[in-house]
Enzyme design. Structure first.
Site, PDB file in Angstrom:
ATOM      1  N   SER A 148       0.471 -16.819  20.148  1.00 38.96           N
ATOM      2  CA  SER A 148      -0.542 -16.212  19.788  1.00 38.96           C
ATOM      3  C   SER A 148      -1.891 -16.162  20.729  1.00 38.96           C
ATOM      4  O   SER A 148      -2.389 -15.140  20.818  1.00 38.96           O
ATOM      5  CB  SER A 148      -0.905 -16.580  18.285  1.00 38.96           C
ATOM      6  OG  SER A 148       0.093 -16.515  17.157  1.00 38.96           O
ATOM      7  N   HIS A 191      -6.224 -18.383  18.773  1.00 39.71           N
ATOM      8  CA  HIS A 191      -6.775 -16.935  18.861  1.00 39.71           C
ATOM      9  C   HIS A 191      -8.045 -16.521  19.616  1.00 39.71           C
ATOM     10  O   HIS A 191      -8.120 -15.901  20.560  1.00 39.71           O
ATOM     11  CB  HIS A 191      -6.577 -16.528  17.480  1.00 39.71           C
ATOM     12  CG  HIS A 191      -5.198 -16.637  16.831  1.00 39.71           C
ATOM     13  ND1 HIS A 191      -5.063 -15.751  15.722  1.00 39.71           N
ATOM     14  CD2 HIS A 191      -4.299 -17.159  17.206  1.00 39.71           C
ATOM     15  CE1 HIS A 191      -3.981 -15.768  15.379  1.00 39.71           C
ATOM     16  NE2 HIS A 191      -3.233 -16.709  16.240  1.00 39.71           N
TER      17      HIS A 191
END
Length: 253
Positions: A129, A180
């Site tokens: 991610s 992230h």
């Protein structure tokens, strides 16, 4: 840019070998670790998963190996799906080497931030991610500072999906928020260097010899060319619906 025009899986692999290889690695590791539960796969997971305590003790390779590992099928599919949509254009624009540098560089920055901010105890994390958000960082850099590399319709798609992904980062449980956020920052920071001397994405470039003809992209299409009326919202809702369904399924399984 984000609508796949390849006629077959073979063409996709031929045009975007790095993206295809990463997706194959994601799914192959899930197969041998989770489905088949082979001892070698389980050992690799234990050896490569991100763990702040082990990293603190000198196992720094985990900052990179954790990028290709995932926690279950839906996790691997979700990141592979995002990579299949947003990776090809950048692989063509940057080239294989710079795309690998961008992908793993952003993922590494996100994992370093995770190590520095999260407790040194047994905090574990896996997943691509942070690297995916790094790709968004490069796209957002183009939207803000290199409008000659992306048209308005694709810029709207990027910003919409990025905002949705950022919101989901803070709403969904068991998300590595720092990977992230700092993966995105890493991609944005690397973009200035990586985007030097690159050409805009063009599907036609995949189907011709390097020296044949001129680049078909017209930078002025930012102002003049748009997707047919009503098509951009449909693309957005299709992508959004797929992401929501995958998210709901991942909660159930």
């Amino acid at each position: 840019m984000f609508i796949r025009t390849e006629k077959s899986l073979k063409e996709f692999i031929q045009f975007y070998p790095v993206v295809a290889t990463l997706i194959i690695i994601h799914l192959a590791l899930w197969l041998i670790i989770d489905l088949l539960q082979l001892p070698l796969g389980i050992h690799f997971y234990q050896w490569g998963a991100g763990n702040n305590l082990f990293i603190h003790e000198g196992e720094y390779w985990r900052l990179l190996t954790s990028i290709i590992l995932h926690n279950g099928l839906m996790h691997a599919l979700f990141n592979s799906f995002a990579l299949a949509i947003f990776g090809p254009a950048l692989e063509q624009m940057l080239g294989k080497f710079k795309f690998i540098l961008a992908y793993f560089g952003a993922g590494l920055i996100g994992n370093i931030a995770t190590y520095l901010i999260e407790p040194t105890g047994f905090y574990s994390h896996v997943g691509a991610s942070g690297a995916i958000f790094g790709l968004f960082g490069i796209y957002v850099y183009m939207v803000v500072l290199r409008k000659d590399l992306i048209d308005r319709a694709n810029a709207q798609v990027v910003l919409t999906i990025f905002i949705i992904g950022l919101i989901m980062t803070f709403l969904r449980p068991n998300i590595n928020i720092y990977a992230h956020v700092f993966g995105f920052i890493g991609g944005f920071a690397l973009a200035r260097l990586l985007l030097n001397n690159v050409q805009p994405f063009s599907p036609q470039r995949n189907r011709r010899r390097p020296n044949a003809g001129s680049v078909s992209f017209n930078p002025n299409r930012w102002k003049r060319r748009r997707l047919p009326r009503g098509l951009a919202p449909k693309i957005f809702w299709i992508i959004f619906g797929i992401l929501v369904v995958l998210g709901l399924i991942s909660r159930i399984l």
